[in-house]
Scaffold this active site. Structure first.
Site, short mmCIF file in Angstrom:
data_model
loop_
_atom_site.label_atom_id
_atom_site.label_comp_id
_atom_site.label_asym_id
_atom_site.label_seq_id
_atom_site.Cartn_x
_atom_site.Cartn_y
_atom_site.Cartn_z
N ASN A 1 0.81 -1.22 0.00
CA ASN A 1 0.00 0.00 0.00
C ASN A 1 0.84 1.27 0.00
OD1 ASN A 1 0.88 0.24 2.62
ND2 ASN A 1 -1.12 -0.05 3.57
N LYS A 2 2.15 1.15 -0.08
CA LYS A 2 3.01 2.33 -0.07
C LYS A 2 2.99 3.02 -1.45
CE LYS A 2 3.83 1.96 4.18
NZ LYS A 2 4.38 0.83 4.83
#
Ligand SMILES: *Cc1c(COP(=O)(O)O)cnc(C)c1O
Length: 369
Positions: A187-188
């Site tokens: 999710n970065k």
């Protein structure tokens, strides 16, 4: 049912850069161990952020762990750590059998409060290292924090897991202290599906980190080990994804900023909503667009209203000093971190969102007022 809108999900390049590097790894059979993609990913990331050396590792958590080890943190040592963060900032302190002391946030940055840090130094003058975090792609007030760490001769580790592409006074986050940590978790802002990087200007320490990360194999034909080792290196296949993703980092930052500005434009007139603080000395990467609310509408109302529309959002990080696992450790500061947790929401910040989808989010939120 409409398509789900995510908080922040993997976004590969339209050009297919990632597949080219992955294919190269397959074609040359450098599936493992290490290989060209790992070396080049390290070089390319170090160049991008302006650091002299980098070690590609299996996760951001592994990078924090080996940063602590490189800083000489051992059993019984004290490490100051920002309380408002993801647990991965603090867990490696325990891996090293050291003792965390949690530090409050500053309402003007949401990150480590320099005043609370100063107080902590007075209470624990023998502290070994400090972990400051740059949450949501914002940055901490680094000048004051660096000054305090220098004065006390303490190693400063920057958890920049959420802030790749963000700058403090023109310097990339992660390159201001002694060590910087990046994450390529799913999710970065960019992802390798899973992975991390440790950067530092101390080339020798980074070489040592690579040694520890490959089971501390001594230079010998047989398997010989004089030190405890770890299996923490990034695979050559995943490093290929990272090289491709790095090419579109600026595009991702631009879109994240667009998303933040969109919310500001379409929700900014609601008095009880405040947007995360973008200080004049920060070029954020806007990883997540975050707000705080005061008044009748609570974060949980927003989160539930969005969930009903198949839209993902979440509260701000729950501070470490309030976590059942960590609450036995000391905490220095007031109630800023706690207040942020109680009033904050991370809005969907997925770079694949269209304007139509952004409007769907805004509409679902506005219904509550
Ligand atoms: C994601 C994250 C990490 C951990 O990174 P992993 O690669 O998932 O191990 C550490 N700190 C913060 C603040 C993060 O958001």
């Amino acid at each position: 049912m409409t398509d789900r809108i995510y908080l922040s999900s993997p976004h590969m390049s339209d050009e297919g850069y990632e597949m080219q590097y992955v294919k190269e790894a397959f074609d040359t059979n450098w599936i493992a161990p290490l290989g060209k993609n790992v070396n080049e990913f390290e070089n390319e990331l170090a160049n991008k952020v302006g650091s002299k050396a980098a070690a590609a590792l299996s996760s951001g958590t592994a990078a924090i762990h080996l940063a602590l080890k490189a800083a000489g943190v051992e059993k019984g040592d004290i490490v100051f750590c920002q309380s408002l963060t993801f647990s991965a900032s603090a867990n490696p302190i325990i891996y090293q059998n050291a003792t965390p002391v949690f530090i409050d946030s500053d309402i003007n940055t949401w990150n480590m409060c320099p005043k609370a840090l100063e107080e902590a130094f007075e209470k624990y003058p023998n502290v070994k290292a400090v972990i400051v975090v740059h949450l949501y792609g914002l940055t901490a007030d680094m000048d004051k924090i660096v000054e305090l760490c220098k004065k006390h001769n303490v190693v400063l580790i920057e958890d920049a897991a959420e802030s790749l592409g963000a700058y403090y006074k023109g310097k990339h986050t992660g390159t201001i202290g002694d060590y910087g940590v990046f994450s390529f978790n799913g999710n970065k802002i960019i992802t390798t599906s899973g992975g991390g990087m440790l950067v530092s200007d101390n080339k020798e320490r980074i070489e040592k980190v690579k040694f520890w990360a490959t089971q501390s194999r001594d230079y010998a034909r047989h398997y010989q080990h004089s030190e405890l080792g770890y299996n923490y290196r990034l695979s050559n296949v995943l490093a290929g994804i990272g090289r491709g993703q790095l090419k579109v980092l600026e595009d991702r930052v631009e879109k994240k900023k667009y998303i933040f500005e969109f919310y500001k434009e379409h929700l900014g007139d609601i008095d009880s909503i405040k947007f995360m603080p973008v200080n004049h000395w920060v070029d954020p990467n806007y990883w997540l667009s975050c707000i705080t609310v005061n008044g009748k509408v609570k974060p949980i109302h927003i989160i539930e209203a969005l969930e009903k529309e198949n839209i993902e959002s979440r509260p701000l990080w729950k501070p470490m000093h309030l976590q059942p696992y960590f609450e036995k450790y000391d905490y220095v500061g007031g109630n800023t971190a706690e207040t942020l947790f109680e009033t904050g929401v991370c809005l969907p910040s997925d770079t694949k969102m269209t304007d139509k989808e952004l409007k769907r989010v805004v509409k679902a939120i506005r219904k509550l007022w």
